[in-house]
Write a protein that holds these residues in place. Structure first.
Motif, mmCIF file in Angstrom:
data_model
loop_
_atom_site.group_PDB
_atom_site.id
_atom_site.type_symbol
_atom_site.label_atom_id
_atom_site.label_comp_id
_atom_site.label_asym_id
_atom_site.label_seq_id
_atom_site.Cartn_x
_atom_site.Cartn_y
_atom_site.Cartn_z
ATOM 1 N N ILE A 56 4.569 -1.961 3.487
ATOM 2 C CA ILE A 56 3.396 -1.975 4.355
ATOM 3 C C ILE A 56 2.136 -2.188 3.515
ATOM 4 O O ILE A 56 1.987 -1.606 2.439
ATOM 5 N N THR A 57 1.227 -3.028 4.024
ATOM 6 C CA THR A 57 -0.078 -3.191 3.396
ATOM 7 C C THR A 57 -1.162 -2.991 4.438
ATOM 8 O O THR A 57 -1.014 -3.417 5.597
ATOM 9 N N THR A 58 -2.248 -2.340 4.053
ATOM 10 C CA THR A 58 -3.372 -2.109 4.965
ATOM 11 C C THR A 58 -4.501 -3.107 4.738
ATOM 12 O O THR A 58 -5.546 -3.001 5.368
ATOM 13 N N ASN A 59 -4.277 -4.084 3.838
ATOM 14 C CA ASN A 59 -5.338 -5.036 3.484
ATOM 15 C C ASN A 59 -5.069 -6.431 4.027
ATOM 16 O O ASN A 59 -5.564 -7.414 3.483
ATOM 17 N N ILE A 60 -4.272 -6.540 5.085
ATOM 18 C CA ILE A 60 -3.804 -7.841 5.518
ATOM 19 C C ILE A 60 -4.951 -8.768 5.919
ATOM 20 O O ILE A 60 -4.958 -9.952 5.565
ATOM 21 N N ASP A 61 -5.956 -8.273 6.636
ATOM 22 C CA ASP A 61 -7.073 -9.122 7.072
ATOM 23 C C ASP A 61 -7.922 -9.566 5.884
ATOM 24 O O ASP A 61 -8.336 -10.733 5.803
ATOM 25 N N ILE A 96 -9.502 -13.890 1.819
ATOM 26 C CA ILE A 96 -9.557 -14.341 0.425
ATOM 27 C C ILE A 96 -8.737 -15.615 0.246
ATOM 28 O O ILE A 96 -9.165 -16.573 -0.422
ATOM 29 N N LEU A 97 -7.564 -15.648 0.859
ATOM 30 C CA LEU A 97 -6.684 -16.810 0.744
ATOM 31 C C LEU A 97 -7.317 -18.039 1.389
ATOM 32 O O LEU A 97 -7.290 -19.144 0.823
ATOM 33 N N HIS A 98 -7.918 -17.873 2.565
ATOM 34 C CA HIS A 98 -8.574 -18.996 3.238
ATOM 35 C C HIS A 98 -9.758 -19.515 2.427
ATOM 36 O O HIS A 98 -9.982 -20.732 2.349
ATOM 37 N N GLU A 99 -10.529 -18.604 1.846
ATOM 38 C CA GLU A 99 -11.684 -19.014 1.048
ATOM 39 C C GLU A 99 -11.243 -19.783 -0.195
ATOM 40 O O GLU A 99 -11.874 -20.787 -0.574
ATOM 41 N N THR A 131 0.843 -1.195 0.000
ATOM 42 C CA THR A 131 0.000 0.000 0.000
ATOM 43 C C THR A 131 0.876 1.242 0.000
ATOM 44 O O THR A 131 0.607 2.225 -0.682
ATOM 45 N N TYR A 132 1.924 1.204 0.779
ATOM 46 C CA TYR A 132 2.945 2.250 0.745
ATOM 47 C C TYR A 132 4.256 1.666 1.263
ATOM 48 O O TYR A 132 4.287 0.575 1.853
ATOM 49 N N GLN A 133 5.338 2.391 1.020
ATOM 50 C CA GLN A 133 6.660 1.964 1.469
ATOM 51 C C GLN A 133 7.267 3.030 2.376
ATOM 52 O O GLN A 133 6.876 4.206 2.317
ATOM 53 N N ARG A 134 8.224 2.586 3.190
ATOM 54 C CA ARG A 134 8.830 3.486 4.164
ATOM 55 C C ARG A 134 10.345 3.317 4.101
ATOM 56 O O ARG A 134 10.873 2.262 4.452
ATOM 57 N N ALA A 135 11.027 4.378 3.644
ATOM 58 C CA ALA A 135 12.480 4.361 3.536
ATOM 59 C C ALA A 135 13.085 5.083 4.732
ATOM 60 O O ALA A 135 12.623 6.159 5.112
ATOM 61 N N VAL A 136 14.104 4.471 5.317
ATOM 62 C CA VAL A 136 14.763 5.039 6.496
ATOM 63 C C VAL A 136 16.199 5.396 6.133
ATOM 64 O O VAL A 136 16.993 4.516 5.772
ATOM 65 N N GLU A 140 6.950 -6.375 -9.565
ATOM 66 C CA GLU A 140 7.770 -5.709 -8.551
ATOM 67 C C GLU A 140 7.815 -6.553 -7.279
ATOM 68 O O GLU A 140 6.956 -7.425 -7.071
ATOM 69 N N PRO A 141 8.823 -6.354 -6.430
ATOM 70 C CA PRO A 141 8.877 -7.094 -5.163
ATOM 71 C C PRO A 141 7.573 -6.940 -4.391
ATOM 72 O O PRO A 141 7.089 -5.824 -4.195
ATOM 73 N N ALA A 142 6.999 -8.066 -3.976
ATOM 74 C CA ALA A 142 5.667 -8.058 -3.374
ATOM 75 C C ALA A 142 5.691 -8.692 -1.990
ATOM 76 O O ALA A 142 6.573 -9.476 -1.650
ATOM 77 N N ILE A 143 4.682 -8.329 -1.195
ATOM 78 C CA ILE A 143 4.442 -9.006 0.082
ATOM 79 C C ILE A 143 3.743 -10.320 -0.241
ATOM 80 O O ILE A 143 2.722 -10.338 -0.938
ATOM 81 N N GLN A 144 4.285 -11.432 0.251
ATOM 82 C CA GLN A 144 3.722 -12.752 -0.048
ATOM 83 C C GLN A 144 3.126 -13.357 1.218
ATOM 84 O O GLN A 144 3.799 -13.525 2.231
ATOM 85 N N LEU A 145 1.824 -13.679 1.133
ATOM 86 C CA LEU A 145 1.130 -14.334 2.233
ATOM 87 C C LEU A 145 0.903 -15.803 1.872
ATOM 88 O O LEU A 145 0.511 -16.114 0.739
ATOM 89 N N PHE A 146 1.137 -16.692 2.830
ATOM 90 C CA PHE A 146 1.045 -18.124 2.603
ATOM 91 C C PHE A 146 0.011 -18.727 3.559
ATOM 92 O O PHE A 146 -0.086 -18.314 4.721
ATOM 93 N N TYR A 147 -0.731 -19.699 3.045
ATOM 94 C CA TYR A 147 -1.665 -20.450 3.890
ATOM 95 C C TYR A 147 -1.675 -21.908 3.440
ATOM 96 O O TYR A 147 -1.904 -22.204 2.267
ATOM 97 N N ASP A 148 -1.377 -22.796 4.391
ATOM 98 C CA ASP A 148 -1.349 -24.233 4.119
ATOM 99 C C ASP A 148 -2.439 -24.916 4.934
ATOM 100 O O ASP A 148 -2.604 -24.615 6.134
ATOM 101 N N LEU A 149 -3.161 -25.822 4.301
ATOM 102 C CA LEU A 149 -4.203 -26.586 4.981
ATOM 103 C C LEU A 149 -3.979 -28.071 4.724
ATOM 104 O O LEU A 149 -3.895 -28.502 3.571
ATOM 105 N N THR A 150 -3.867 -28.845 5.797
ATOM 106 C CA THR A 150 -3.695 -30.299 5.699
ATOM 107 C C THR A 150 -4.866 -30.975 6.396
ATOM 108 O O THR A 150 -5.163 -30.672 7.561
ATOM 109 N N ILE A 151 -5.544 -31.860 5.680
ATOM 110 C CA ILE A 151 -6.694 -32.594 6.215
ATOM 111 C C ILE A 151 -6.375 -34.079 6.217
ATOM 112 O O ILE A 151 -6.016 -34.648 5.172
ATOM 113 N N LYS A 152 -6.477 -34.697 7.374
ATOM 114 C CA LYS A 152 -6.281 -36.139 7.507
ATOM 115 C C LYS A 152 -7.645 -36.792 7.691
ATOM 116 O O LYS A 152 -8.366 -36.492 8.643
ATOM 117 N N ILE A 153 -7.984 -37.689 6.752
ATOM 118 C CA ILE A 153 -9.292 -38.329 6.733
ATOM 119 C C ILE A 153 -9.144 -39.783 7.168
ATOM 120 O O ILE A 153 -8.354 -40.534 6.578
#
Length: 326
Positions: A179-184, A189-192, A68-73, A281-294
């Motif tokens: 920084i991203t303001t859309n994390i939740d 979306i990823l879980h769905e 969403t925006y970047q912060r340089a120090v 461009e370099p991106a923020i990467q969110l990961f979600y893994d789901l394992t189901i044992k039947i």
């Protein structure tokens, strides 16, 4: 005429092969990876497997998100002979920089972060009657440190920001935060998406195995993570070396190879799907893994069976409880 067409086809094929090789990049050259182009036996990565007792389904998803925006120090060091001079020089550099940065647009925000302000010392010799020489510390100057924090939205603005800061001899770029303001919202979306993929696979495997897997007992293991661009950079040494000796007495001097870095984000290779794969461009990467044992084979016990402390009891039609010996 056929001969000309045949030669043209060979030339086109050769040219095409060279072009493909050029698209590989220097990182894949022999000097860095130790490998050359050849046919490979590709091994697949299992995502679902089962035996007679249990079946496991694993789904892995990636969401690529632009910041969403970047912060340089930027770190700033100022040295002066007096405290007043040191502060004055620092303020001039910072104020001139902020004025130029504001001209880039309203999306630029600047914050000053104070770090330290300490005197530096030399030693002077004082002569005394009873002690020939005594060394005492004497302030010889002052050292002031501050951080210039610049918030911006457009990735390409960083080049302009660095250019403006360098005009006031501000060169030390300590880090860049993404920084991203859309994390939740992204996580939802990823879980769905993972859940939809699980429902699809469950229906397919139920059809293949001729068993309604939706009614079987299940255990769930899930995991998530977020990787920021600064965590995904890799380094390598540029590969370039002369291979020709012009004479037996000639000497080849190998120059020092340049070390560089490049962004290397996670790819689809080990995952079930990726959302927004087109981001370059370099991106923020969110990961979600789901394992189901039947559980495929369930224990079949008589009706009205009670389990207490790993012992089984059965209730008779008359209401009597009797131990069940297995």
């Amino acid at each position: 005429m056929k001969t000309k067409l045949f030669l043209a086809a060979i030339i086109c094929a050769t040219t095409s092969t060279k072009v493909l090789g050029q698209h590989s990049g220097n990182y894949n050259s022999t000097g860095n990876s130790g490998s050359t182009y050849s046919n490979q036996n590709i091994q697949t990565i299992p995502t679902s497997y089962s035996d007679e007792n249990e079946m496991t389904i694993t789904i892995k998803g990636i969401y690529n998100e632009k910041a969403t925006y970047q912060r340089a120090v930027f770190s700033i060091l100022q040295i002066g002979k007096t405290a007043e001079e040191t502060n004055k020089l620092m303020d001039e550099r910072i104020n001139n920089t902020i004025t130029r940065l504001k001209n880039l647009g309203n999306e630029i925000d600047v914050v000053i972060d104070f770090i330290s302000f300490i005197p530096s010392y030399d030693y002077e010799v004082q002569k005394k009657i009873f002690n020939p020489k005594t060394y005492n510390e004497k302030p010889s100057g002052f050292e002031l440190k501050k951080n210039l924090i610049v918030k911006f939205k457009n990735t390409n603005d960083l080049n302009k920001i660095i250019s403006i800061c360098s005009q006031e001899e501000i060169y030390d770029l300590a880090k860049v935060d993404y920084i991203t303001t859309n994390i939740d919202q992204i996580r939802n979306i990823l879980h769905e998406k993972v859940l939809q993929e699980y429902k699809r696979l469950l229906a397919e495997y139920s059809f293949i195995m001729n068993v309604d897997l939706s009614k079987k007992k299940k255990k769930i293991i899930d995991a998530s993570n977020t990787i920021y661009p600064m965590e995904s950079y890799k380094s390598y040494s540029a590969y370039s070396q002369a291979a020709i000796n012009f004479s037996q007495n000639s000497q080849v001097n190998n120059i020092k190879k340049n070390n560089t870095q490049f962004y290397d984000g996670a790819m689809l290779k080990t995952h079930s799907f990726v959302i927004n794969p087109e981001i370059t461009e370099p991106a923020i990467q969110l990961f979600y893994d789901l394992t189901i044992k039947i559980k495929l084979n369930e224990d079949h016990l008589p009706k009205n069976t009670i389990q207490v402390n790993n012992k089984y009891y059965i209730i008779t039609p008359t209401g009597t409880i009797k131990a069940l010996i297995l």
